[in-house]
Design an enzyme around this catalytic site. Sequence first.
Site, PDB file in Angstrom:
ATOM      1  N   HIS A 134       0.857  -1.190   0.000  1.00 46.02           N
ATOM      2  CA  HIS A 134       0.000   0.000   0.000  1.00 46.02           C
ATOM      3  C   HIS A 134       0.883   1.226   0.000  1.00 46.02           C
ATOM      4  O   HIS A 134       2.078   1.123   0.270  1.00 46.02           O
ATOM      5  CB  HIS A 134      -0.850   0.041   1.276  1.00 46.02           C
ATOM      6  N   HIS A 182       6.345   6.101  -1.031  1.00 47.44           N
ATOM      7  CA  HIS A 182       6.953   4.923  -1.665  1.00 47.44           C
ATOM      8  C   HIS A 182       6.078   3.703  -1.438  1.00 47.44           C
ATOM      9  O   HIS A 182       5.239   3.687  -0.533  1.00 47.44           O
ATOM     10  CB  HIS A 182       8.349   4.666  -1.063  1.00 47.44           C
TER      11      HIS A 182
HETATM   12  O1  3AM Z   1       4.608  -0.204   3.335  1.00 43.66           O
HETATM   13  P1  3AM Z   1       5.492   0.697   4.148  1.00 43.66           P
HETATM   14  O2  3AM Z   1       6.830   0.098   4.404  1.00 43.66           O
HETATM   15  O3  3AM Z   1       5.561   2.081   3.634  1.00 43.66           O
HETATM   16  O4  3AM Z   1       6.883  -0.044   7.032  1.00 43.66           O
HETATM   17  C1  3AM Z   1       5.569  -0.276   7.511  1.00 43.66           C
HETATM   18  C2  3AM Z   1       4.516  -0.225   6.430  1.00 43.66           C
HETATM   19  O5  3AM Z   1       4.757   0.849   5.549  1.00 43.66           O
HETATM   20  C3  3AM Z   1       5.142   0.868   8.382  1.00 43.66           C
HETATM   21  O6  3AM Z   1       3.737   0.802   8.396  1.00 43.66           O
HETATM   22  C4  3AM Z   1       3.279   0.150   7.224  1.00 43.66           C
HETATM   23  C5  3AM Z   1       2.414  -1.015   7.597  1.00 43.66           C
HETATM   24  O7  3AM Z   1       3.091  -1.894   8.435  1.00 43.66           O
HETATM   25  N1  3AM Z   1       5.669   0.763   9.720  1.00 43.66           N
HETATM   26  C6  3AM Z   1       5.744  -0.336  10.490  1.00 43.66           C
HETATM   27  N2  3AM Z   1       6.297  -0.043  11.679  1.00 43.66           N
HETATM   28  C7  3AM Z   1       6.566   1.287  11.663  1.00 43.66           C
HETATM   29  C8  3AM Z   1       7.129   2.208  12.604  1.00 43.66           C
HETATM   30  N3  3AM Z   1       7.503   1.807  13.822  1.00 43.66           N
HETATM   31  C9  3AM Z   1       6.170   1.807  10.413  1.00 43.66           C
HETATM   32  N4  3AM Z   1       6.309   3.103  10.081  1.00 43.66           N
HETATM   33  C10 3AM Z   1       6.846   3.920  11.020  1.00 43.66           C
HETATM   34  N5  3AM Z   1       7.242   3.490  12.233  1.00 43.66           N
END
Ligand code: 3AM
Length: 192
Positions: free
Chosen positions: A44, A130
Site C-alpha cells: 500500500h 513509496h
Molecule cells: O509499506 P510501508 O513500508 O511504507 O513499514 C511499515 C509499512 O509501511 C510501516 O507501516 C506500514 C504497515 O506496516 N511501519 C511499520 N512499523 C513502523 C514504525 N515503527 C512503520 N512506520 C513507522 N514506524
Amino acid sequence: MPNIRSFIAIELAPPIQQILEETITALKKFDLNSVRWVPVHNIHLTLKFLGDTPEAKIPAIKQVLQTITQNYSPFEIEIATIGAFPNLRHPRVVWVGIKNQPILTSLQSTIETMICPLGFPKEERAFSPHLTLGRNKETADTIQNQRIGHAITAAPSFPPQSMIVDKVTLFKSDLRPSGSIYTPLFSTSLIK
Ligand code: 3AM
C-alpha cells in the site's frame, strides 16, 4: 477495549499491483536471498503509521479522516523508479517511488497534523512516498548489499502508470510468524 496495530494508507489499483508483481519477479532473478519480498496484496502507499491504537479511538480517527477527505478532490498519482532506503549501498527497504505529487504531500501532512491530537505523534522524518517491495535482513553482508544495489540499477524499467486516489483506508495490521495480515477497517472518500 484492547489495542490494535494500525496504519492509514492508499490502496493500489490493479494495474499498479501488476507492475509491482512484475518488478518483484524481475528483481528475484538477481538471487537477492537476504530480501524478504512483500506479497503484492500487502503493498500500500502508507500515509501514517499509527502503531498501537486503542480500539476506542477508532470512531474519532474515522471522524478526523472524514473531515480531511471531504476537503480533497480525487487526484492522480504516478509510480516512479525503483530505489532503496537509506541508499543503494546500504539497502534496508527496496521500494518503488511515487512521482512528486504536491496534493499527496498535502493530504499526508494534513493527516499527520490532525491525527496528532488523538495521541499519535508526528513523524520526525520528511514524508517520502513509496511502495515497499521488500525488506533486507539486518544481517545482510556487503556482497548481498552490493547485489541488491546492482539489481535495482539493472532491473528493467516499467512503463508510466498512474491511478486515481479517491479514498484513504485505515488498516489493522496483525503480525504473524507467517507474515503480516492487513485488514481494511474503513475508508473515507475524497469528495470535494
Ligand atoms: O509499506 P510501508 O513500508 O511504507 O513499514 C511499515 C509499512 O509501511 C510501516 O507501516 C506500514 C504497515 O506496516 N511501519 C511499520 N512499523 C513502523 C514504525 N515503527 C512503520 N512506520 C513507522 N514506524
